[in-house]
Design an enzyme around this catalytic site. Structure first.
Site, PDB file in Angstrom:
ATOM      1  N   GLU A 152      -8.764  16.959   1.377  1.00  0.00           N
ATOM      2  CA  GLU A 152      -9.467  18.142   0.873  1.00  0.00           C
ATOM      3  C   GLU A 152     -10.744  18.567   1.586  1.00  0.00           C
ATOM      4  O   GLU A 152     -11.027  19.541   1.973  1.00  0.00           O
ATOM      5  CB  GLU A 152     -10.167  17.904  -0.578  1.00  0.00           C
ATOM      6  CG  GLU A 152      -8.919  17.689  -1.526  1.00  0.00           C
ATOM      7  CD  GLU A 152      -8.092  16.360  -1.409  1.00  0.00           C
ATOM      8  OE1 GLU A 152      -8.483  15.526  -0.999  1.00  0.00           O
ATOM      9  OE2 GLU A 152      -7.053  16.082  -2.150  1.00  0.00           O
ATOM     10  N   HIS A 169      -6.726  14.859 -13.821  1.00  0.00           N
ATOM     11  CA  HIS A 169      -5.974  16.112 -13.786  1.00  0.00           C
ATOM     12  C   HIS A 169      -6.746  17.200 -15.039  1.00  0.00           C
ATOM     13  O   HIS A 169      -5.894  17.949 -15.409  1.00  0.00           O
ATOM     14  CB  HIS A 169      -4.470  15.925 -13.970  1.00  0.00           C
ATOM     15  CG  HIS A 169      -4.147  14.994 -13.068  1.00  0.00           C
ATOM     16  ND1 HIS A 169      -4.005  13.777 -13.174  1.00  0.00           N
ATOM     17  CD2 HIS A 169      -3.401  15.294 -11.824  1.00  0.00           C
ATOM     18  CE1 HIS A 169      -3.294  13.213 -12.082  1.00  0.00           C
ATOM     19  NE2 HIS A 169      -3.114  13.977 -11.278  1.00  0.00           N
TER      20      HIS A 169
HETATM   21  C1  LIG Z   1      -7.876  13.304  -3.549  1.00  0.00           C
HETATM   22  C2  LIG Z   1      -6.592  13.769  -3.951  1.00  0.00           C
HETATM   23  N1  LIG Z   1      -5.959  14.590  -3.550  1.00  0.00           N
HETATM   24  C3  LIG Z   1      -4.610  14.925  -4.425  1.00  0.00           C
HETATM   25  C4  LIG Z   1      -4.106  14.275  -4.986  1.00  0.00           C
HETATM   26  C5  LIG Z   1      -2.705  14.806  -5.463  1.00  0.00           C
HETATM   27  N2  LIG Z   1      -1.526  13.614  -5.284  1.00  0.00           N
HETATM   28  C6  LIG Z   1      -1.330  12.798  -6.018  1.00  0.00           C
HETATM   29  S1  LIG Z   1      -0.004  11.876  -5.227  1.00  0.00           S
HETATM   30  C7  LIG Z   1       0.027  12.830  -3.843  1.00  0.00           C
HETATM   31  C8  LIG Z   1       0.772  12.567  -2.639  1.00  0.00           C
HETATM   32  C9  LIG Z   1       0.481  11.100  -2.172  1.00  0.00           C
HETATM   33  O1  LIG Z   1       1.279  10.726  -1.261  1.00  0.00           O
HETATM   34  P1  LIG Z   1       1.307   9.438  -0.463  1.00  0.00           P
HETATM   35  O2  LIG Z   1      -0.028   9.018   0.065  1.00  0.00           O
HETATM   36  O3  LIG Z   1       2.414   9.512   0.699  1.00  0.00           O
HETATM   37  O4  LIG Z   1       1.842   8.578  -1.339  1.00  0.00           O
HETATM   38  P2  LIG Z   1       2.912   8.147  -2.352  1.00  0.00           P
HETATM   39  O5  LIG Z   1       3.045   9.026  -3.663  1.00  0.00           O
HETATM   40  O6  LIG Z   1       4.256   8.726  -1.273  1.00  0.00           O
HETATM   41  O7  LIG Z   1       3.318   6.798  -2.953  1.00  0.00           O
HETATM   42  C10 LIG Z   1      -1.067  13.995  -4.021  1.00  0.00           C
HETATM   43  C11 LIG Z   1      -1.268  15.148  -3.100  1.00  0.00           C
HETATM   44  C12 LIG Z   1      -4.748  13.204  -5.378  1.00  0.00           C
HETATM   45  N3  LIG Z   1      -4.289  12.493  -6.520  1.00  0.00           N
HETATM   46  N4  LIG Z   1      -6.046  12.690  -4.878  1.00  0.00           N
END
Ligand SMILES: Cc1ncc(C[n+]2csc(CCOP(=O)(O)OP(=O)(O)O)c2C)c(N)n1
Ligand SMILES: [Mg+2]
Lengths: 338, 410
Positions: free
Chosen positions: A60, A129
């Site tokens: 972000e 959320h």
């Molecule tokens: C600071 C923040 N930004 C955005 C999100 C929304 N979000 C939740 S999971 C995710 C994807 C994460 O991907 P990754 O780090 O590859 O982990 P995976 O889910 O593949 O295990 C996002 C964008 C969040 N939870 N926290």
């Protein structure tokens, strides 16, 4: 005119602006190919190409900082922060940079960016959320803060935000993306199509920033609300039988002081409603403004109905969410003071 | 005279989208057993090749080969396999519970079970874990009661975190499992701080943390790597590269330009790149990093190369952004199948034993779930007392919270 829900209206605003101005582009986490986790940027990449609507890294701070750089260049990026609860890694860039660049450069540089982000509770999203962090932005000089409550306004306000030369934080009440929500969670939710504000023109139009809307005229009491709470307040007004005037602020900064003052001078009573926690919430600012501007017209103490000063708790969604019962009680209490 | 060409903006794209045939032909997979195992005292400068290869122990025939083979007892391997099965069955059951409307949300770790289980086996029980939401296997491997996990998922009156958190955001101090945050990446530098504290105190416990490939883009990744390197913190920093971050392929996090493990180089840390679907390789790499940390040689970053076999969460539909059969085409297979194949290959397991173990896991999950559902599922109202909503905001409740609690009439 086609009936649009809030998501379609926001999408239409982006579509109109991207068609009109090649300097407008949209990006954010999952906002490109997929079209956003709430689908607000759906179809834009297909229509305008990979470099106009694209996915960003999960950063972000990076999203907002690069938007600032683009804005300084002369573009008008509209970036999405997936949930308002995740805006904080970008907070420094908003508070220390976007908000101050015009001032510190004596107007040489400016940041015409729009930061869109879904906010608010009512979806069992737990503490990350569901937050309503608007007061963290209304407190910052140099930032405009906008919150629509229906599809028509959402589109018109988003277009105004994009065309505005200052940074705008645009909060989208996610609970009402698909339909207005009275707060009666045990009752079926109406789709937007049944609501007059779903009548949204396909082309370009604006709803000006800094102008509130009187969504229900009344004489006995003024309710100040925004976002989802506009619908909760309307329900509370209808159910209480009180002749309440409900004002949808639409823009929190700069706020439409004239509409507020005119209404409170008429009614002499004021209830302020928001989902965010009470302490130092935007309601405190409204309370001060009403007191400063309408003191001699007030017939009862100003009341606030707000979230509690706790993180947003998952299992207690409907205890935390300020529903029509709590709003109605505050209205009654305010009316009973003589 | 200027001789400039117009610049152009590049946005990376994955090779395959829905409708395409999955294609992993560009993946360069070194032979199992081909990567040497360095001394734990080696300086990061001597380890510059590790981020660009892949540590693998199990070969295509299920044999354990090469210097990274941790040579675990068959009994340990059988336990590890059973734990992975239990995670998988548990995930399936909770996913179904969400679909049945019994809770609001769920996230599976399907295909990534080895990442958490093998790491838990290689760590000591009192080492501190700072996980993301996809390492439920750590709790399961440490013997945390399934029923308590389910109570958390159902946000019921017996939920250990009192209904306050979204499902899967477990917390257990007793099991050295840090309370999970919904904000990505925050735990990575916190783990470094915990490790610094352990070093400061002359303790012998180390810390480990996990984030996803997508999350490496957050500033927290940089904070963690910098502090871990500067203070030589006894911590293992795991990046679980499951190829996807919701709808974004790992190239959006920069994975196409350089491997995630190679980011360690610039910080002066060792970066190991490991086959995350190979139980033995994950165990061995974690064991190496743990031994290094315990010997005061500092932190290691490990990239666990794996594949998110199912949806990101119950809110996601991956068929909208990737080929539906991509998981099946993943060239590094499935962690459960691979350990099973190995155990069978060494004559320590059979198809019948596997079926029996699966049935046992199913029965365990079924029984626990029955009990948890009897306590209550979300939306039924059998939640902790509303009074508790106001507790633990501070150690002592200030007047304004007490007043708000009184206003709600509880
Ligand atoms: C600071 C923040 N930004 C955005 C999100 C929304 N979000 C939740 S999971 C995710 C994807 C994460 O991907 P990754 O780090 O590859 O982990 P995976 O889910 O593949 O295990 C996002 C964008 C969040 N939870 N926290
Ligand atoms: Mg990932």
């Amino acid at each position: 005119m086609p009936a649009m829900n809030m998501i379609q209206a926001l999408n239409s605003a982006l579509d109109v602006m991207m068609a009109k101005d090649p300097n407008v582009l949209a990006y954010g986490e999952d906002a490109g190919y997929f079209g956003g986790v709430f689908r607000v940027t759906d179809g834009l990449q297909k229509k305008y190409g990979l470099t106009r609507a694209f996915d960003s890294p999960i950063s972000e701070g990076g999203i907002i900082a690069t938007a600032i750089g683009m804005g300084v260049y002369g573009l008008r990026p509209v970036v999405e922060v997936q949930f308002a609860d995740y805006i904080y890694p970008g907070y420094d860039q908003i508070v220390s940079e976007a908000s101050k660049i015009r001032y510190r450069s004596a107007g040489e540089f400016f940041v015409p960016i729009t930061i869109r982000t879904p906010y608010g509770g009512g979806i069992f999203g737990g503490q990350t959320h569901s937050q309503s962090p608007e007061s963290l932005f209304t407190h910052i000089a140099g930032i405009k803060t906008v919150i629509p409550s229906n599809p028509y306004d959402a589109k018109g306000l988003l277009i105004s935000a994009i065309e505005d030369d200052d940074p705008v934080v645009f909060f989208e009440p996610k609970r009402i993306y698909n339909g207005p929500f009275s707060g009666h969670h045990d009752q079926p939710v109406l789709p937007w199509a049944k609501h007059p504000a779903s009548d949204v023109p396909e082309g370009h139009y604006t709803v000006p920033l800094g102008k509130a809307a009187v969504v229900r005229p009344g004489n006995d009491l003024t309710v100040l609300a925004y976002g989802t709470m506009v619908h909760v307040s309307l329900a509370a007004a209808a159910e209480s039988g009180i002749d309440a005037e409900v004002i949808d602020l639409r823009t929190l900064v700069p706020v439409d002081i004239d509409t507020i003052v005119e209404s409170v001078k008429k009614t002499g009573r004021c209830v302020i409603v928001h989902e965010a926690p009470r302490t130092s919430g935007y309601g405190a600012e409204l309370c001060a403004l009403v007191q400063e501007n309408c003191f001699w017209h007030l017939e009862a103490p100003i009341a606030r109905v707000t979230g509690f000063d706790t993180p947003y708790p998952h299992a207690f969604e409907w205890h935390y969410f300020p529903g029509p019962k709590r709003v109605g009680e505050a209205m009654k209490r305010t009316m009973e003071t003589r | 005279m200027k001789n400039r060409i117009p610049l152009s903006l590049r946005v990376p794209e994955p090779k395959c989208r829905p409708g395409d045939k999955p294609d992993f032909s560009a993946l360069k997979l070194p032979e199992a057993g081909s990567v040497p195992r360095p001394e734990i005292s080696a300086h990061a400068r001597e380890l510059l090749e590790y981020p660009f290869t892949l540590i693998r122990v199990l070969d295509a025939k299920g044999r354990a080969v090469g210097p990274w083979n941790p040579k675990l007892e068959p009994e340990t391997l059988r336990r590890g396999l059973k734990h992975m099965l239990l995670v998988r069955v548990y995930d399936d059951r909770m996913y179904r519970a969400q679909r049945q409307g019994k809770t609001s949300f769920y996230m599976k770790s399907t295909g990534e079970e080895a990442v958490a289980i093998a790491a838990a086996y290689a760590l000591e029980r009192d080492d501190m874990c700072f996980p993301s939401y996809r390492q439920q296997g750590l709790l399961i491997a440490r013997g945390y009661p399934l029923i308590d996990m389910m109570n958390q998922v159902y946000s019921n009156v017996k939920d250990p975190v009192k209904g306050r958190q979204l499902p899967i955001m477990y917390s257990s101090k007793e099991y050295n499992f840090f309370t999970i945050s919904g904000n990505l990446g925050t735990q990575f530098p916190q783990a470094v701080g915990w490790a610094m504290a352990s070093a400061y105190k002359g303790d012998d416990r180390i810390a480990a943390s996990w984030i996803g490939d997508g999350t490496t883009a957050e500033g927290d990744f940089h904070y963690a790597m910098t502090f871990a390197s500067v203070y030589r913190a006894p911590v293992i920093l795991n990046v679980v590269n499951n190829q996807w971050a919701i709808s974004c392929f790992q190239g959006i996090a920069g994975g196409n330009e350089a491997t995630f493990a190679s980011k360690a180089i610039g910080y002066g840390l060792p970066g190991l790149r490991v086959d995350g679907n190979d139980f033995l390789a994950v165990y061995a790499a974690t064991q190496w990093a743990a031994a290094r940390a315990r010997a005061n040689f500092g932190a290691t970053m490990i990239e666990l190369y794996t594949y998110r076999a199912e949806a990101h969460s119950t809110s996601d539909d991956p068929s909208r952004y990737r080929p539906a059969d991509e998981a099946k085409a993943w060239p590094l297979g499935d962690p459960v199948e691979r350990l099973k194949q190995h155990l069978i290959a060494i004559g320590e397991w059979s198809e019948e034993q596997h079926q029996a173990a699966l049935a046992e896991a199913q029965e365990q999950v079924r029984a626990a779930n029955k009990e948890a559902e009897a306590v209550g599922v979300l939306g039924q109202g059998n939640i902790p007392s509303v009074k508790t909503m106001f507790e633990d905001v501070y150690k002592d409740m200030p007047w304004h919270l007490r007043r708000q609690r009184q206003e709600t009439g509880v």
